[in-house]
Design an enzyme around this catalytic site. Structure first.
Site, short mmCIF file in Angstrom:
data_model
loop_
_atom_site.label_atom_id
_atom_site.label_comp_id
_atom_site.label_asym_id
_atom_site.label_seq_id
_atom_site.Cartn_x
_atom_site.Cartn_y
_atom_site.Cartn_z
N GLU A 300 0.89 -1.18 0.00
CA GLU A 300 0.00 0.00 0.00
C GLU A 300 0.91 1.21 0.00
O GLU A 300 1.71 1.41 0.90
CB GLU A 300 -0.90 -0.02 1.23
CG GLU A 300 -2.07 0.97 1.15
CD GLU A 300 -1.70 2.34 1.70
OE1 GLU A 300 -2.12 3.35 1.08
OE2 GLU A 300 -1.02 2.41 2.73
N CYS A 334 -2.54 8.70 3.76
CA CYS A 334 -3.10 8.46 2.43
C CYS A 334 -4.52 9.01 2.29
O CYS A 334 -5.01 9.20 1.18
CB CYS A 334 -3.07 6.98 2.09
SG CYS A 334 -3.92 5.94 3.29
#
Length: 399
Positions: A300, A334
């Site tokens: 990720e 994020c």
């Protein structure tokens, strides 16, 4: 071997009762605020010594480092050391020595450890993990609460719940055949490479594979050593046996070379930068003949979050959401809003309110003032990066 029926029933009951961890408010006079303030006071000026943990033993190397508080650079919050090639090789061997026995342990027993770890984080270890996340990673009280407490607790509890449920997911059988699925760990070790910005991600990247019967080498971020080690100690207190997770801070390239060079690598659980993950992927692809199995890669790498405002949107809601998303934790996650698309008909009002709310943002020390909205970025490298991003945004706006 099947677990005793009574224990199995307890786990089913515990799994059925799993709910999201309540987020505490830390109001004046509340017991959680008092506990957190005491934990923060206990950490002031303190440097915790954090060794590598390999084969269940605490190990110090000559490569000693320090984690600094991002908003108080004179405070060395942790003294730790890097694991070099020799120690990383020992960690791989120690993990592999425990792999088979851990994989054969009933999932009910493994889940028990994570349920207990969640209870410890929810109760007696909550203030400690929050304080270490605030001081070490510069998080405000609410950002630490939703990360290091609520999210990590939810990871441990829901992961354990779903691990138990998964055992009952079986393929369809029709007479005269019986089809059975056996869920087991991979035939090697997992490398968990975790970031600085979420204490919960560190616990999850290392914990989830271990829950499912794998052995793990955990490389925490240099700027999250203090909180990540606290999570590691909680797992040990909850009953995680030695050798299941090796705690090995290390230089990134050295760690990458060692894990991708081992025939026993079975997977990488990664959160971090795209260039680093691409490099690891390339290293593995160039060494495929070396591995006993095909390594699984889960990465990720963040991205660009945007808000799209519809013409029917409530302006106050859109503005508040954008401000919180873009500026909480200085945008170091994020989920941080870096783009906002608004209709021409609403933009003048949205812009005016954004500027008004932006002017109210309180920047400061999150430990001494719980009303602080935004604290320091994690380190000097991040500070330089933020300045460059600001210049780019200003130039684009001028165009």
């Amino acid at each position: 071997m099947a677990p005793p029926a009574g224990r199995l029933r307890w786990h089913h009951c515990a799994a059925a009762e799993v709910k999201n961890e309540p987020i505490l408010e830390f109001k004046h006079g509340s017991p959680e605020r008092a506990a957190l303030q005491k934990a923060l006071e206990d950490l002031k000026g303190k440097t915790e010594e954090i060794p590598c943990v390999v084969g269940g033993e605490e190990v110090w190397t000559k490569d000693v480092r320090y984690q600094l508080s991002p908003f108080h650079h004179s405070h060395k919050v942790a003294k730790y050391c890097y694991a070099g090639e020799e120690l990383l090789n020992r960690a791989i061997n120690a993990a592999m020595s425990a792999r088979r026995e851990w994989d054969l342990k009933p999932v009910e027993d493994r889940a028990q450890i994570f349920f207990k770890a969640a209870d410890l984080l929810s109760g007696p270890r909550r203030a400690e993990i929050l304080a270490k996340t605030m001081i070490g990673q510069g998080k405000t009280v609410i950002q630490a609460e939703i990360d290091a407490a609520a999210e990590l607790i939810d990871f441990f509890r829901f992961n354990a719940k779903y691990a138990l449920q998964l055992q009952h997911e079986q393929p369809i059988s029709v007479p005269i055949s019986t089809n059975t699925m056996v869920y087991r760990g991979l035939e090697g070790f997992i490398a968990a490479v975790s970031p600085f910005n979420f204490t919960a991600i560190g616990g999850n990247l290392a914990g989830a594979p271990a829950l499912m019967g794998n052995v793990v080498l955990w490389k925490p971020s240099d700027t999250a050593i203090l909180s990540n080690y606290a999570v590691y100690k909680v797992l040990q207190e909850a009953g995680l046996p030695p050798n299941i997770i090796q705690f090995v801070p290390a230089d990134g390239p050295v760690f990458g070379d060692m894990i991708t060079g081992s025939e026993h690598l079975s997977g990488i659980n990664f959160t971090g930068s795209m260039p680093t993950f691409r490099h690891l992927w390339k290293q593995i692809s160039e060494k495929l003949e070396r591995y006993r199995t095909f390594p699984r890669l889960a990465g990720e790498c963040g991205g660009k979050n945007f808000h799209f405002v519809h013409k029917s949107a409530d302006i106050e809601s859109a503005v508040n959401g954008a401000i919180r998303s873009a500026f909480e934790y200085s945008g170091q996650k994020c989920s941080a809003c870096s783009r906002l698309y608004a209709p021409d008909s609403l933009w003048p009002q949205i812009k005016a309110r954004l500027l008004e709310e932006h002017g109210k943002i309180k920047v400061g020390n999150p430990v001494d003032d719980f009303s602080t909205f935004m604290s320091a970025v994690i380190d000097e490298k991040a500070s330089t990066s933020r300045l460059l991003q600001g210049r780019v945004s200003s130039d684009c706006a001028a165009c």
